[in-house]
Design a protein around this motif. Sequence first.
Motif, short mmCIF file in Angstrom:
data_model
loop_
_atom_site.label_atom_id
_atom_site.label_comp_id
_atom_site.label_asym_id
_atom_site.label_seq_id
_atom_site.Cartn_x
_atom_site.Cartn_y
_atom_site.Cartn_z
N ALA A 120 0.84 -1.21 0.00
CA ALA A 120 0.00 0.00 0.00
C ALA A 120 0.87 1.25 0.00
O ALA A 120 0.57 2.24 -0.69
CB ALA A 120 -0.94 -0.01 1.20
N GLU A 121 1.94 1.23 0.76
CA GLU A 121 2.86 2.36 0.82
C GLU A 121 3.51 2.59 -0.56
O GLU A 121 3.65 3.73 -1.02
CB GLU A 121 3.93 2.08 1.88
N ILE A 122 3.90 1.51 -1.21
CA ILE A 122 4.50 1.61 -2.54
C ILE A 122 3.49 2.17 -3.54
O ILE A 122 3.83 3.03 -4.37
CB ILE A 122 5.03 0.23 -3.00
N LEU A 123 2.25 1.71 -3.47
CA LEU A 123 1.22 2.21 -4.39
C LEU A 123 0.99 3.70 -4.20
O LEU A 123 0.85 4.44 -5.18
CB LEU A 123 -0.09 1.43 -4.21
N ALA B 180 3.15 5.88 -3.04
CA ALA B 180 4.34 6.56 -3.55
C ALA B 180 4.35 6.58 -5.07
O ALA B 180 4.69 7.60 -5.69
CB ALA B 180 5.60 5.87 -3.02
N ALA B 181 3.96 5.47 -5.69
CA ALA B 181 3.92 5.41 -7.15
C ALA B 181 2.91 6.42 -7.69
O ALA B 181 3.18 7.10 -8.69
CB ALA B 181 3.56 4.00 -7.61
N LEU B 182 1.76 6.52 -7.05
CA LEU B 182 0.76 7.49 -7.46
C LEU B 182 1.32 8.90 -7.41
O LEU B 182 1.15 9.70 -8.33
CB LEU B 182 -0.48 7.36 -6.58
N GLU B 183 2.04 9.23 -6.35
CA GLU B 183 2.65 10.55 -6.21
C GLU B 183 3.69 10.80 -7.30
O GLU B 183 3.70 11.87 -7.91
CB GLU B 183 3.32 10.68 -4.84
N VAL B 184 4.54 9.82 -7.54
CA VAL B 184 5.60 9.98 -8.54
C VAL B 184 5.00 10.13 -9.93
O VAL B 184 5.42 10.97 -10.73
CB VAL B 184 6.62 8.82 -8.47
N ILE B 185 4.00 9.32 -10.24
CA ILE B 185 3.35 9.41 -11.55
C ILE B 185 2.66 10.75 -11.70
O ILE B 185 2.71 11.38 -12.76
CB ILE B 185 2.37 8.24 -11.78
N VAL C 293 10.32 5.62 -7.24
CA VAL C 293 9.31 5.08 -6.33
C VAL C 293 10.00 4.37 -5.17
O VAL C 293 9.64 4.57 -3.99
CB VAL C 293 8.33 4.14 -7.06
N ALA C 294 10.98 3.55 -5.47
CA ALA C 294 11.71 2.81 -4.44
C ALA C 294 12.35 3.78 -3.44
O ALA C 294 12.25 3.58 -2.22
CB ALA C 294 12.77 1.91 -5.07
N GLU C 295 12.97 4.81 -3.94
CA GLU C 295 13.64 5.79 -3.08
C GLU C 295 12.63 6.46 -2.14
O GLU C 295 12.90 6.65 -0.96
CB GLU C 295 14.32 6.85 -3.94
N ARG C 296 11.45 6.75 -2.66
CA ARG C 296 10.43 7.43 -1.85
C ARG C 296 9.96 6.57 -0.68
O ARG C 296 9.54 7.11 0.34
CB ARG C 296 9.26 7.81 -2.74
N LEU D 151 11.08 -4.50 -6.70
CA LEU D 151 10.72 -5.56 -7.65
C LEU D 151 10.22 -6.82 -6.95
O LEU D 151 9.55 -7.65 -7.57
CB LEU D 151 11.92 -5.88 -8.56
N HIS D 152 10.51 -6.96 -5.67
CA HIS D 152 9.97 -8.07 -4.89
C HIS D 152 8.44 -7.95 -4.80
O HIS D 152 7.73 -8.95 -4.82
CB HIS D 152 10.59 -8.07 -3.49
N TYR D 153 7.95 -6.73 -4.72
CA TYR D 153 6.50 -6.49 -4.59
C TYR D 153 5.82 -6.36 -5.95
O TYR D 153 4.68 -6.79 -6.12
CB TYR D 153 6.26 -5.22 -3.78
N PHE D 154 6.49 -5.72 -6.90
CA PHE D 154 5.96 -5.50 -8.24
C PHE D 154 7.07 -5.81 -9.24
O PHE D 154 8.04 -5.07 -9.34
CB PHE D 154 5.48 -4.05 -8.41
N PRO D 155 6.95 -6.92 -9.98
CA PRO D 155 8.06 -7.39 -10.81
C PRO D 155 8.41 -6.48 -11.99
O PRO D 155 9.51 -6.57 -12.51
CB PRO D 155 7.60 -8.76 -11.28
N THR D 156 7.48 -5.61 -12.42
CA THR D 156 7.75 -4.71 -13.54
C THR D 156 7.08 -3.37 -13.28
O THR D 156 6.15 -3.25 -12.47
CB THR D 156 7.20 -5.27 -14.87
N LYS D 157 7.51 -2.38 -14.01
CA LYS D 157 6.87 -1.06 -13.93
C LYS D 157 5.41 -1.16 -14.39
O LYS D 157 4.54 -0.53 -13.81
CB LYS D 157 7.65 -0.07 -14.81
N ASP D 158 5.17 -1.96 -15.40
CA ASP D 158 3.80 -2.14 -15.89
C ASP D 158 2.90 -2.76 -14.82
O ASP D 158 1.75 -2.35 -14.64
CB ASP D 158 3.77 -3.01 -17.14
N ALA D 159 3.42 -3.74 -14.08
CA ALA D 159 2.64 -4.36 -13.01
C ALA D 159 2.32 -3.34 -11.92
O ALA D 159 1.21 -3.32 -11.38
CB ALA D 159 3.41 -5.54 -12.41
N LEU D 160 3.27 -2.48 -11.62
CA LEU D 160 3.04 -1.42 -10.63
C LEU D 160 1.98 -0.45 -11.13
O LEU D 160 1.08 -0.05 -10.39
CB LEU D 160 4.35 -0.68 -10.32
#
Length: 191
Positions: A11-14, A16-21, A34-37, A46-55
């Motif tokens: 959830a935290e990664i999602l 952060a990804a929303l913010e970065v996008i 996203v990882a840095e954030r 990549l352990h949580y989301f194997p590709t940028k597309d999956a994220l």
Amino acid sequence: MARARSEERRAEILRAALEVIAERGYRGASLSAVAERVGLTQQGLLHYFPTKDALLVAVLEERDQWDTGGAGRSSEAWRLDLLDPLVEYNAMRPGVVQTFSALLGESVTEEHPAREFFTHRYAQVRQGMAAALRGEYGERLPGGLTPEQAAPLVVAVMDGLQYQWLLDPGSVDMPAAFRDFLSLLQREPAP
């Protein structure tokens, strides 16, 4: 306990990804940003989301969950009495609306990773909206349209207002304009 922590991290990664996008657009957003954030290495992400597309797809699915209170895109998620509050809610979160709108615009190109997501999403949303309209009005709306004819119009107005509001929020009162549109749906045609 480990599963709960893993879900929290996802959830935290999602978020952060929303913010970065939202800040950089999909093409400008990187997994490393996203990882840095969230304090991970890119390999850790990549352990949580194997590709940028999956994220990306996970971000879009999560956004739909937020909008429907966890009901997803199913037909039960769409109720006419909840559309106006949804538009009001969106007016309070321009970053989320901007991200969705930018990804939607980009997804119309061939080979975009979100194209299939949006194509499927819109088919489900139109179906759910038609069911909601049928539940409210029966087989014909007051203006004479069938629920299947009106459903894509409702969706188009919602999304089109978002674009106009994002471009000029001082000139477009998105919630008020959407209420005006809903009043048109409820009007009987002039004789």
